[in-house]
Design an enzyme around this catalytic site. Structure first.
Site, PDB file in Angstrom:
ATOM      1  NE  ARG A  51      77.735  70.599   6.652  1.00  0.00           N
ATOM      2  CZ  ARG A  51      77.792  69.348   7.093  1.00  0.00           C
ATOM      3  NH1 ARG A  51      77.186  68.374   6.428  1.00  0.00           N
ATOM      4  NH2 ARG A  51      78.448  69.053   8.200  1.00  0.00           N
ATOM      5  CE  LYS A 150      76.541  69.968  11.450  1.00  0.00           C
ATOM      6  NZ  LYS A 150      75.572  68.994  11.982  1.00  0.00           N
ATOM      7  CD  GLU A 183      69.084  64.529   7.732  1.00  0.00           C
ATOM      8  OE1 GLU A 183      70.300  64.402   7.474  1.00  0.00           O
ATOM      9  OE2 GLU A 183      68.542  65.642   7.861  1.00  0.00           O
TER      10      GLU A 183
HETATM   11  N1  PMP Z   1      72.251  64.762   9.165  1.00  0.00           N
HETATM   12  C1  PMP Z   1      72.155  65.504  10.273  1.00  0.00           C
HETATM   13  C2  PMP Z   1      70.822  65.992  10.704  1.00  0.00           C
HETATM   14  C3  PMP Z   1      73.319  65.801  11.007  1.00  0.00           C
HETATM   15  O1  PMP Z   1      73.237  66.536  12.102  1.00  0.00           O
HETATM   16  C4  PMP Z   1      74.561  65.292  10.572  1.00  0.00           C
HETATM   17  C5  PMP Z   1      75.835  65.499  11.323  1.00  0.00           C
HETATM   18  N2  PMP Z   1      75.972  66.604  11.978  1.00  0.00           N
HETATM   19  C6  PMP Z   1      74.607  64.523   9.408  1.00  0.00           C
HETATM   20  C7  PMP Z   1      73.418  64.280   8.731  1.00  0.00           C
HETATM   21  C8  PMP Z   1      75.898  63.980   8.887  1.00  0.00           C
HETATM   22  O2  PMP Z   1      76.649  64.999   8.284  1.00  0.00           O
HETATM   23  P1  PMP Z   1      78.230  64.994   8.289  1.00  0.00           P
HETATM   24  O3  PMP Z   1      78.650  63.742   7.641  1.00  0.00           O
HETATM   25  O4  PMP Z   1      78.609  66.198   7.499  1.00  0.00           O
HETATM   26  O5  PMP Z   1      78.674  65.069   9.703  1.00  0.00           O
END
Ligand code: PMP
Length: 285
Positions: A51, A150, A183
């Site tokens: 990622r 991200k 989300e």
């Molecule tokens: N959505 C957002 C906006 C996030 O910042 C994160 C975590 N950093 C997640 C979802 C969850 O992702 P992950 O399970 O890979 O930590």
């Protein structure tokens, strides 16, 4: 003294500094990962590296070290701090430039890695669940900055988080530009209806969470039906159960949304099952 890895050097936390000319700071021009170390093992290491590389590629940033070097740098940081369980923040910024947005003047991207502890939500919320709200601020349009990147620019989510805090809850649901559920500010969202687990699709403008992927896999293993589908806030309001997933959050139940109890208003049975299964995965690898 905690040590931070910056561009190949381990430096004391108090001296771990980035230039004010770094475009990561000036413009939020950079990408990052939040990763967990459980019992000395980096959880889903390759998925996080994938990622990170995809995020960098999407913003046309060349990570200046190889994947092997990145993995080694994380191990070195963990070792220097003596952790067996921790949270790792791995960042790549555009690097030092000048006072204009062009990244062309930034000679070399900067990489830094922090290993520390994190507690996103109070412990009792893992037993009793949490109340959340819907934010008025929406998730960024996928054709602006794709939520799949991200990136170091979290203002969108920060504004929603402030709304949550103002409302006296720890999290907020962000809808997308079409008004559908995307989300939360740092977690993915799931709901349960009639025994089926449901979560928004990638096309609904979400970060493709790694914990989300693990939980979808756990549903498969446990024989719990799970689908990725577009959800409206209405679906959440009439859900039997709701929970959030994230690296820092892990799996946590939601028992109230916008003041409305979800299902029985207690942590639901499928949520509990998945929380326990996730606990086994992180303990046993
Ligand atoms: N959505 C957002 C906006 C996030 O910042 C994160 C975590 N950093 C997640 C979802 C969850 O992702 P992950 O399970 O890979 O930590």
């Amino acid at each position: 003294m905690p040590k931070v890895w910056i561009d190949g050097q381990l430096v004391d936390k108090e001296n771990a500094k980035i230039s004010v000319y770094d475009h990561g700071l000036l413009y939020g021009d950079g990408v990052f990962e939040g990763i967990r170390l459980y019992s000395g093992k980096i959880f889903e290491c390759e998925a996080h590296l994938d990622r990170l590389w995809h995020s960098a590629r999407a913003i046309r940033l060349d990570i200046p070290i190889s994947r092997d070097e990145f993995r080694a740098a994380m191990q070195q940081t963990i070792k220097a701090n003596g952790f067996t369980d921790c949270y790792i923040r791995a960042c790549v910024t555009r690097g030092v430039g000048y006072l204009g947005i062009s990244p062309k003047k930034c000679a070399r991207p900067s990489v830094f890695i922090i290993a520390d502890t994190i507690e996103l939500y109070p412990k009792e919320m893992y037993e009793k669940g949490m109340a959340i709200i819907t934010a008025s601020v929406i998730r960024s349009h996928p054709n602006a900055i794709s939520p799949r990147i991200k990136s170091m620019n979290y203002l969108n989510n920060i504004l929603a988080k402030i709304e949550a805090i103002d409302a006296g809850v720890p999290e907020a649901i962000m809808l997308n530009h079409e008004g559908n559920v995307a989300e939360c500010t740092g977690d993915n969202i799931f709901m349960v209806r009639s025994g089926q687990v449901q979560t928004p699709t990638t096309a609904d403008g979400i970060l493709e969470g790694i914990t989300r992927k693990v939980v979808i896999g756990l549903c498969g293993k446990l024989g719990i039906p799970c689908v990725e589908k577009t959800l409206q806030r209405h679906d959440l309001y009439i859900a039997d159960e709701c929970f959030l997933t994230g690296t820092a959050a892990e799996v946590v139940a939601v028992t109230k949304i916008d003041g409305r109890p979800i299902g029985s208003g207690q942590v639901g049975p499928i949520t509990r099952k998945l929380m326990e299964a996730f606990g086994r995965v992180i303990r046993e690898g």
